[in-house]
Design a protein around this motif. Structure first.
Motif, PDB file in Angstrom:
ATOM      1  N   PRO A 193      13.695 -39.160  36.941  1.00 39.38           N
ATOM      2  CA  PRO A 193      14.430 -38.333  35.986  1.00 39.38           C
ATOM      3  C   PRO A 193      14.237 -38.768  34.525  1.00 39.38           C
ATOM      4  O   PRO A 193      15.023 -38.401  33.665  1.00 39.38           O
ATOM      5  CB  PRO A 193      15.882 -38.555  36.420  1.00 39.38           C
ATOM      6  CG  PRO A 193      15.880 -39.980  36.891  1.00 39.38           C
ATOM      7  CD  PRO A 193      14.519 -40.204  37.516  1.00 39.38           C
ATOM      8  N   ASN A 194      13.230 -39.540  34.217  1.00 39.59           N
ATOM      9  CA  ASN A 194      13.045 -40.099  32.887  1.00 39.59           C
ATOM     10  C   ASN A 194      12.742 -38.990  31.871  1.00 39.59           C
ATOM     11  O   ASN A 194      11.669 -38.378  31.902  1.00 39.59           O
ATOM     12  CB  ASN A 194      11.914 -41.132  32.916  1.00 39.59           C
ATOM     13  CG  ASN A 194      11.797 -41.919  31.636  1.00 39.59           C
ATOM     14  OD1 ASN A 194      12.209 -41.471  30.570  1.00 39.59           O
ATOM     15  ND2 ASN A 194      11.228 -43.106  31.732  1.00 39.59           N
ATOM     16  N   ALA A 195      13.664 -38.766  30.947  1.00 39.93           N
ATOM     17  CA  ALA A 195      13.515 -37.704  29.948  1.00 39.93           C
ATOM     18  C   ALA A 195      12.455 -38.032  28.901  1.00 39.93           C
ATOM     19  O   ALA A 195      12.080 -37.164  28.115  1.00 39.93           O
ATOM     20  CB  ALA A 195      14.858 -37.444  29.270  1.00 39.93           C
ATOM     21  N   ASN A 196      11.948 -39.259  28.883  1.00 38.55           N
ATOM     22  CA  ASN A 196      10.884 -39.641  27.945  1.00 38.55           C
ATOM     23  C   ASN A 196       9.495 -39.228  28.432  1.00 38.55           C
ATOM     24  O   ASN A 196       8.525 -39.363  27.697  1.00 38.55           O
ATOM     25  CB  ASN A 196      10.902 -41.158  27.698  1.00 38.55           C
ATOM     26  CG  ASN A 196      12.158 -41.586  26.976  1.00 38.55           C
ATOM     27  OD1 ASN A 196      12.600 -40.917  26.057  1.00 38.55           O
ATOM     28  ND2 ASN A 196      12.748 -42.679  27.410  1.00 38.55           N
ATOM     29  N   ASN A 197       9.428 -38.762  29.657  1.00 36.27           N
ATOM     30  CA  ASN A 197       8.137 -38.344  30.198  1.00 36.27           C
ATOM     31  C   ASN A 197       7.816 -36.919  29.784  1.00 36.27           C
ATOM     32  O   ASN A 197       8.590 -36.009  30.030  1.00 36.27           O
ATOM     33  CB  ASN A 197       8.143 -38.443  31.731  1.00 36.27           C
ATOM     34  CG  ASN A 197       8.183 -39.863  32.198  1.00 36.27           C
ATOM     35  OD1 ASN A 197       7.666 -40.760  31.539  1.00 36.27           O
ATOM     36  ND2 ASN A 197       8.801 -40.099  33.345  1.00 36.27           N
ATOM     37  N   GLY A 198       6.648 -36.744  29.165  1.00 34.38           N
ATOM     38  CA  GLY A 198       6.180 -35.416  28.812  1.00 34.38           C
ATOM     39  C   GLY A 198       4.988 -35.009  29.647  1.00 34.38           C
ATOM     40  O   GLY A 198       4.504 -33.885  29.545  1.00 34.38           O
ATOM     41  N   ALA A 199       4.506 -35.931  30.476  1.00 35.37           N
ATOM     42  CA  ALA A 199       3.318 -35.638  31.284  1.00 35.37           C
ATOM     43  C   ALA A 199       3.434 -36.291  32.651  1.00 35.37           C
ATOM     44  O   ALA A 199       3.941 -37.406  32.785  1.00 35.37           O
ATOM     45  CB  ALA A 199       2.071 -36.150  30.575  1.00 35.37           C
ATOM     46  N   LEU A 200       2.961 -35.569  33.634  1.00 39.92           N
ATOM     47  CA  LEU A 200       2.746 -36.110  34.977  1.00 39.92           C
ATOM     48  C   LEU A 200       1.321 -35.746  35.345  1.00 39.92           C
ATOM     49  O   LEU A 200       0.966 -34.568  35.390  1.00 39.92           O
ATOM     50  CB  LEU A 200       3.696 -35.507  36.007  1.00 39.92           C
ATOM     51  CG  LEU A 200       3.294 -35.692  37.483  1.00 39.92           C
ATOM     52  CD1 LEU A 200       3.210 -37.166  37.863  1.00 39.92           C
ATOM     53  CD2 LEU A 200       4.246 -34.959  38.399  1.00 39.92           C
ATOM     54  N   VAL A 201       0.500 -36.754  35.576  1.00 36.98           N
ATOM     55  CA  VAL A 201      -0.860 -36.530  36.061  1.00 36.98           C
ATOM     56  C   VAL A 201      -0.896 -37.063  37.479  1.00 36.98           C
ATOM     57  O   VAL A 201      -0.442 -38.174  37.750  1.00 36.98           O
ATOM     58  CB  VAL A 201      -1.900 -37.255  35.178  1.00 36.98           C
ATOM     59  CG1 VAL A 201      -3.274 -37.215  35.817  1.00 36.98           C
ATOM     60  CG2 VAL A 201      -1.941 -36.613  33.797  1.00 36.98           C
ATOM     61  N   SER A 202      -1.430 -36.248  38.384  1.00 36.98           N
ATOM     62  CA  SER A 202      -1.525 -36.689  39.769  1.00 36.98           C
ATOM     63  C   SER A 202      -2.940 -36.505  40.290  1.00 36.98           C
ATOM     64  O   SER A 202      -3.706 -35.681  39.785  1.00 36.98           O
ATOM     65  CB  SER A 202      -0.534 -35.924  40.652  1.00 36.98           C
ATOM     66  OG  SER A 202      -0.851 -34.558  40.701  1.00 36.98           O
TER      67      SER A 202
END
Length: 152
Positions: free
Chosen positions: A32-41
């Motif tokens: 739930p980290n609101a500082n994340n703007g990207a998820l790369v998988s």
């Protein structure tokens, strides 16, 4: 929900070996980290390769589980220190997998996409080089063979 192994510093999952199918949707929604703007998988899928006129139908992955857990966690820790990323996870399947099943899933969360891409690439490359995992190919004609080291 699965009981994921957690990193003692961040209380966030890091490296997992499992025999059950990987559920990317469940994993990618866990932070739930609101500082994340990207998820790369990255999702590595068992493919029905053709070798010497034989089609691969299944793979068997066997791992030195204790060594893989130690090395897998080192790889994630290295990625977290080398790149501006907040969280990372790698799930490696072991056991028998059919063509089209997910063999490995990596997710990297970061404030920005560039670092997330770099972290994800680093993790998969290191996992392929350093983990003690052996692979046996099963062919549609009923034969099988172990894959030699260094084969991709």
């Amino acid at each position: 929900m699965q009981d994921f192994r957690r990193d003692s510093k961040s209380d966030f999952l890091m490296f997992i070996l499992q025999e059950t199918p990987i559920d990317p949707v469940q994993i990618k929604n866990i932070t739930p980290n609101a500082n994340n703007g990207a998820l790369v998988s990255f999702e590595g899928i068992v493919r029905a390769d053709k070798h010497q006129d034989r089609v691969v139908s299944e793979l068997l992955y066997i791992a030195d589980a204790p060594a893989c857990m130690i090395e897998g966690e080192k790889i994630i820790t290295e990625a977290l220190s080398k790149f501006a990323i907040n969280e990372a996870v790698c799930i490696q399947r072991i056991g028998q997998l059919k063509a089209t099943e997910t063999a490995v899933w990596i997710g990297v969360w970061a404030p920005h996409r560039d670092e997330a891409f770099k972290g994800c690439r680093y993790i998969i490359e290191e996992v392929k080089k350093r983990l003690l995992i052996w692979k046996k190919e099963f062919f549609a004609d009923g034969t099988s063979t172990w894959v030699q080291g260094g084969a991709k």
